[in-house]
Design a protein around this motif. Structure first.
Motif, PDB file in Angstrom:
ATOM      1  N   ASN A  61       1.159  -1.233   0.056  1.00 42.49           N
ATOM      2  CA  ASN A  61      -0.164   0.706  -0.175  1.00 42.49           C
ATOM      3  C   ASN A  61       0.866   1.088   0.292  1.00 42.49           C
ATOM      4  OD1 ASN A  61      -2.318  -1.634  -0.358  1.00 42.49           O
ATOM      5  ND2 ASN A  61      -2.754  -1.187   2.101  1.00 42.49           N
ATOM      6  N   GLN A  62       1.591   1.084   0.959  1.00 39.67           N
ATOM      7  CA  GLN A  62       2.595   2.577   0.791  1.00 39.67           C
ATOM      8  C   GLN A  62       3.179   2.429  -0.578  1.00 39.67           C
ATOM      9  OE1 GLN A  62       6.092   1.841   4.296  1.00 39.67           O
ATOM     10  NE2 GLN A  62       6.524   4.650   3.590  1.00 39.67           N
ATOM     11  N   LEU A  63       3.933   1.750  -1.501  1.00 39.56           N
ATOM     12  CA  LEU A  63       4.937   1.678  -2.574  1.00 39.56           C
ATOM     13  C   LEU A  63       3.806   2.573  -3.236  1.00 39.56           C
ATOM     14  CD1 LEU A  63       6.669   1.129  -4.745  1.00 39.56           C
ATOM     15  CD2 LEU A  63       5.765  -1.449  -4.908  1.00 39.56           C
ATOM     16  N   LEU A  64       2.122   2.060  -3.549  1.00 42.91           N
ATOM     17  CA  LEU A  64       0.587   2.692  -4.135  1.00 42.91           C
ATOM     18  C   LEU A  64       1.174   4.073  -3.723  1.00 42.91           C
ATOM     19  CD1 LEU A  64      -1.529  -0.673  -4.785  1.00 42.91           C
ATOM     20  CD2 LEU A  64       0.134   0.223  -6.074  1.00 42.91           C
ATOM     21  N   ARG A  65       1.350   4.268  -2.409  1.00 42.35           N
ATOM     22  CA  ARG A  65       1.030   6.130  -2.167  1.00 42.35           C
ATOM     23  C   ARG A  65       1.948   6.624  -2.751  1.00 42.35           C
ATOM     24  NH1 ARG A  65      -0.947   3.430   2.337  1.00 42.35           N
ATOM     25  NH2 ARG A  65       0.980   4.016   3.598  1.00 42.35           N
ATOM     26  N   THR A  66       2.506   6.117  -3.223  1.00 38.03           N
ATOM     27  CA  THR A  66       4.159   6.462  -3.622  1.00 38.03           C
ATOM     28  C   THR A  66       3.825   6.973  -4.980  1.00 38.03           C
ATOM     29  OG1 THR A  66       5.337   5.571  -1.907  1.00 38.03           O
ATOM     30  CG2 THR A  66       7.078   6.834  -3.818  1.00 38.03           C
ATOM     31  N   LYS A  67       3.663   5.762  -5.909  1.00 35.21           N
ATOM     32  CA  LYS A  67       2.670   6.059  -6.774  1.00 35.21           C
ATOM     33  C   LYS A  67       2.668   7.268  -6.877  1.00 35.21           C
ATOM     34  CE  LYS A  67       0.164   4.408 -10.376  1.00 35.21           C
ATOM     35  NZ  LYS A  67      -1.347   3.198 -11.147  1.00 35.21           N
ATOM     36  N   LEU A  68       0.985   7.388  -6.485  1.00 37.52           N
ATOM     37  CA  LEU A  68       0.215   8.863  -7.043  1.00 37.52           C
ATOM     38  C   LEU A  68       1.684   9.696  -7.101  1.00 37.52           C
ATOM     39  CD1 LEU A  68      -2.761   7.838  -4.938  1.00 37.52           C
ATOM     40  CD2 LEU A  68      -2.466   7.509  -7.395  1.00 37.52           C
ATOM     41  N   ASP A  69       2.134  10.023  -5.049  1.00 39.63           N
ATOM     42  CA  ASP A  69       2.895  10.794  -4.471  1.00 39.63           C
ATOM     43  C   ASP A  69       3.703  11.629  -5.953  1.00 39.63           C
ATOM     44  OD1 ASP A  69       3.604   9.899  -1.776  1.00 39.63           O
ATOM     45  OD2 ASP A  69       1.809  11.363  -2.278  1.00 39.63           O
ATOM     46  N   MET A  70       4.633  10.497  -7.035  1.00 41.02           N
ATOM     47  CA  MET A  70       5.421  10.778  -8.334  1.00 41.02           C
ATOM     48  C   MET A  70       4.483  11.509  -9.037  1.00 41.02           C
ATOM     49  SD  MET A  70       7.633   7.518  -8.263  1.00 41.02           S
ATOM     50  CE  MET A  70       8.682   8.115  -9.184  1.00 41.02           C
ATOM     51  N   ARG A  71       3.335  12.095  -9.208  1.00 39.40           N
ATOM     52  CA  ARG A  71       2.907  12.983 -10.293  1.00 39.40           C
ATOM     53  C   ARG A  71       3.386  14.315  -9.987  1.00 39.40           C
ATOM     54  NH1 ARG A  71      -3.923  11.103  -9.027  1.00 39.40           N
ATOM     55  NH2 ARG A  71      -3.595   8.946  -9.896  1.00 39.40           N
ATOM     56  N   ALA A  72       3.662  14.323  -8.492  1.00 41.72           N
ATOM     57  CA  ALA A  72       4.120  15.794  -8.402  1.00 41.72           C
ATOM     58  C   ALA A  72       5.242  16.277  -9.164  1.00 41.72           C
ATOM     59  CB  ALA A  72       4.229  16.028  -7.520  1.00 41.72           C
ATOM     60  N   LEU A  73       5.887  14.780  -9.510  1.00 37.74           N
ATOM     61  CA  LEU A  73       7.864  15.190 -10.377  1.00 37.74           C
ATOM     62  C   LEU A  73       7.534  15.523 -11.950  1.00 37.74           C
ATOM     63  CD1 LEU A  73       9.072  12.733  -7.894  1.00 37.74           C
ATOM     64  CD2 LEU A  73       9.382  14.886  -7.754  1.00 37.74           C
ATOM     65  N   ARG A  74       5.918  14.854 -12.399  1.00 36.79           N
ATOM     66  CA  ARG A  74       5.831  15.525 -13.621  1.00 36.79           C
ATOM     67  C   ARG A  74       6.552  17.092 -14.159  1.00 36.79           C
ATOM     68  NH1 ARG A  74       2.921  12.382 -17.771  1.00 36.79           N
ATOM     69  NH2 ARG A  74       2.722  11.466 -15.494  1.00 36.79           N
ATOM     70  N   ASN A  75       7.415  16.674 -15.399  1.00 35.14           N
ATOM     71  CA  ASN A  75       7.720  17.765 -16.123  1.00 35.14           C
ATOM     72  C   ASN A  75       7.538  17.500 -17.675  1.00 35.14           C
ATOM     73  OD1 ASN A  75      10.127  16.775 -16.197  1.00 35.14           O
ATOM     74  ND2 ASN A  75      11.304  17.218 -14.645  1.00 35.14           N
ATOM     75  N   ALA A  76       8.518  18.584 -18.186  1.00 38.24           N
ATOM     76  CA  ALA A  76       8.646  18.512 -19.616  1.00 38.24           C
ATOM     77  C   ALA A  76       9.399  17.528 -20.288  1.00 38.24           C
ATOM     78  CB  ALA A  76       8.761  19.559 -20.444  1.00 38.24           C
ATOM     79  N   ASP A  77      10.508  16.958 -19.697  1.00 41.83           N
ATOM     80  CA  ASP A  77      11.381  16.069 -19.987  1.00 41.83           C
ATOM     81  C   ASP A  77      11.379  14.769 -19.653  1.00 41.83           C
ATOM     82  OD1 ASP A  77      14.109  18.815 -19.245  1.00 41.83           O
ATOM     83  OD2 ASP A  77      12.938  18.458 -20.849  1.00 41.83           O
ATOM     84  N   ASN A  78      10.516  14.436 -18.711  1.00 41.09           N
ATOM     85  CA  ASN A  78      10.264  13.115 -17.770  1.00 41.09           C
ATOM     86  C   ASN A  78       8.976  12.524 -18.413  1.00 41.09           C
ATOM     87  OD1 ASN A  78       8.737  14.214 -15.309  1.00 41.09           O
ATOM     88  ND2 ASN A  78      10.336  14.353 -14.374  1.00 41.09           N
ATOM     89  N   GLY A  79       8.249  13.129 -18.690  1.00 43.70           N
ATOM     90  CA  GLY A  79       6.706  12.981 -18.705  1.00 43.70           C
ATOM     91  C   GLY A  79       6.091  11.220 -18.927  1.00 43.70           C
ATOM     92  N   MET A  80       6.508  10.895 -20.162  1.00 43.64           N
ATOM     93  CA  MET A  80       7.594   9.563 -20.940  1.00 43.64           C
ATOM     94  C   MET A  80       7.648   8.293 -19.970  1.00 43.64           C
ATOM     95  SD  MET A  80       8.028   8.247 -24.576  1.00 43.64           S
ATOM     96  CE  MET A  80       7.058   9.469 -24.864  1.00 43.64           C
TER      97      MET A  80
END
Length: 479
Positions: free
Chosen positions: A81-100
């Motif tokens: 469950n903690q791994l899945l929550r981290t997956k959701l938190d990583m949405r904030a790391l999106r930028n133009a260079d690392n989207g894919m």
């Protein structure tokens, strides 16, 4: 009026404002830099945390395979469950260079979670082959997640490389800004300090020069300082003092000249009076005549008359001495005995004298004629008015550092309002016929001048209780 204190406070306020502005500017810049750096660090930590949680969930699953207990199952579920929550938190790391790459990373996390959940389900169904297949698939996905994490971190480093370079460039700019700010503040302080010091020292130099002129006795030059602060007030005060001292100096000169003329006149008057007295009678001739009469009376068999004449001659010789002479208390007692001998011959049994004298206390030095006036007061106010006469008590005792002399009578005493009159100047009519004619005020003044101290004479008296006069004499005089 601008005071020096206000100027100093203004200078301090300006310096404080400048330093506060520089400090606030640098603090804001530093805070923004730290916040940006913390944001980047949090991105790195979040990416690394996803990879760590992936391996931790896989480890928890493996422990459950080895020993399928409820406690280990709960631990695996919590890690997953903690791994899945981290997956959701990583949405904030999106930028133009690392989207894919970030989408691929999140899909791999979700795929690993699904594979691990299938392995758990097959474990409960006791399908070891299926469990092993799903566990191997989850392990492969975890390895890909670790590689993808390194790729993401490497991309982040390339993305924020320009930010790092900007931080270094701004640090250099801050150093340059700090240097120029220090130079600007230093120049500003030098300018303000120069104006402040000049504004203070120039009036002080002028006041010093004026004070030097005053010390030389030059009171003619006015003191003016063209300012509107404490120095102007000080200059006005000093100029007012100059005028007052000049006026006082002129007044003192006038009084000195007047006193000189008056003193010269008094000297001439005393000289004329002395010559007039000398023309009437020569005191030394009278003293020699009394001595001759005393010897003639003794030869004629009149011993008492000879003693009286000798007492008068002794008193006359003693009283001819200067009033500023120093004598010992013993000499005062001796001449007082001459006076008492005459008074006892005069009053006979009406007067009784009690003596309590400490011989060790008689070597103290005193002004001339301080005891006889005290005894005269006893005869004037206590013994003469009484038909039965009275008793006179003379006590001399030594104490630590001082000698106490008491003259007491048993007369009618005096009321408090009359005691003050004893220290006033003597009434010539009242003193007529007595040896000295010196009042207690004169005795007190000469004692205070001789010893340089106060409270040397005290008078105690009450109606019907007699009178006691006490002298407190220090062992050593002031001069």
């Amino acid at each position: 009026m601008k005071t020096i204190r206000n100027k100093m406070m203004l200078l301090s306020l300006i310096i404080w404002i400048i330093m506060a502005f520089i400090w606030i500017s640098m603090s804001i810049f530093n805070q923004r830099t730290v916040e940006k750096y913390n944001g980047i660090l949090q991105r790195y930590l979040l990416m690394n945390q996803a990879s760590e949680l992936s391996r931790q969930a896989l480890t928890s699953l493996n422990e459950y395979r080895i020993s399928p207990t409820e406690d280990r199952l709960r631990r695996y579920v919590a890690d997953n469950n903690q791994l899945l929550r981290t997956k959701l938190d990583m949405r904030a790391l999106r930028n133009a260079d690392n989207g894919m790459l970030l989408d691929n990373f999140q899909n791999m996390v979700e795929s690993q979670s699904e594979a691990m959940d299938l392995a758990v389900r097959f474990q409960r169904e006791h399908d070891e082959e299926a469990v092993s297949a799903q566990f191997d698939e989850a392990s492969n996905i975890s390895a890909y997640i670790a590689e993808t994490t390194l790729t993401l971190i490497s991309g982040e480093q390339r993305t924020y490389d320009a930010f790092y370079r900007q931080i270094i460039r701004r640090s250099d700019e801050i150093k340059t800004l700090g240097f120029w700010a220090l130079a600007f503040v230093s120049v500003l302080l030098l300018l303000f300090s120069y104006r402040f010091v000049s504004g203070v020292t120039r009036p002080i130099l002028k006041l010093t020069q004026s004070a030097r002129e005053l010390s030389r006795g030059n009171f003619q030059n006015p003191i003016v300082v063209h300012r509107n602060d404490d120095m102007a007030f000080l200059a006005k005060t000093l100029d007012s003092m100059r005028l007052n001292i000049g006026s006082l100096f002129d007044e003192i000169q006038s009084k000195a000249q007047l006193e000189y003329d008056l003193h010269k006149h008094k000297l001439m008057l005393k000289e004329s009076e002395l010559k007039s007295l000398q023309s009437q009678i020569n005191p030394h001739f009278l003293f020699n005549t009394l001595n001759m009469l005393s010897k003639e009376a003794y030869l004629a068999g009149a011993g008492k008359t000879s003693e009286l004449i000798s007492s008068v001659a002794g008193m006359l010789r003693y009283n001819l001495r200067r009033m500023d002479s120093r004598v010992t208390l013993r000499e005062e007692i001796d001449v007082l005995e001459e006076y008492l001998a005459i008074q006892q011959a005069r009053f006979g049994d009406r007067v009784r004298v009690v003596r309590e004298i400490d011989e060790a206390a008689l070597d103290v030095e005193v002004p001339i004629l301080i005891l006889q006036p005290l005894v005269e007061n006893a005869f004037i106010y206590a013994i003469e008015p009484s038909e039965d006469g009275g008793t006179l008590t003379l006590r001399v005792r030594g104490e630590a550092g001082r000698v106490i002399v008491e003259v007491r009578d048993d007369g009618p005493g005096m009321a408090p309002e009359k005691l003050g009159g004893l220290l006033a100047d003597p009434d010539p009519a009242e003193r007529r016929g007595h040896a000295t004619g010196i009042g207690l005020r004169n005795v007190l003044d000469r004692l205070q001048l001789f010893f340089g101290a106060e409270n040397l004479l005290a008078i105690d008296s009450a109606i019907g209780a007699g009178t006691r006069i006490t002298l407190t004499l220090p062992r050593e005089a002031s001069a």
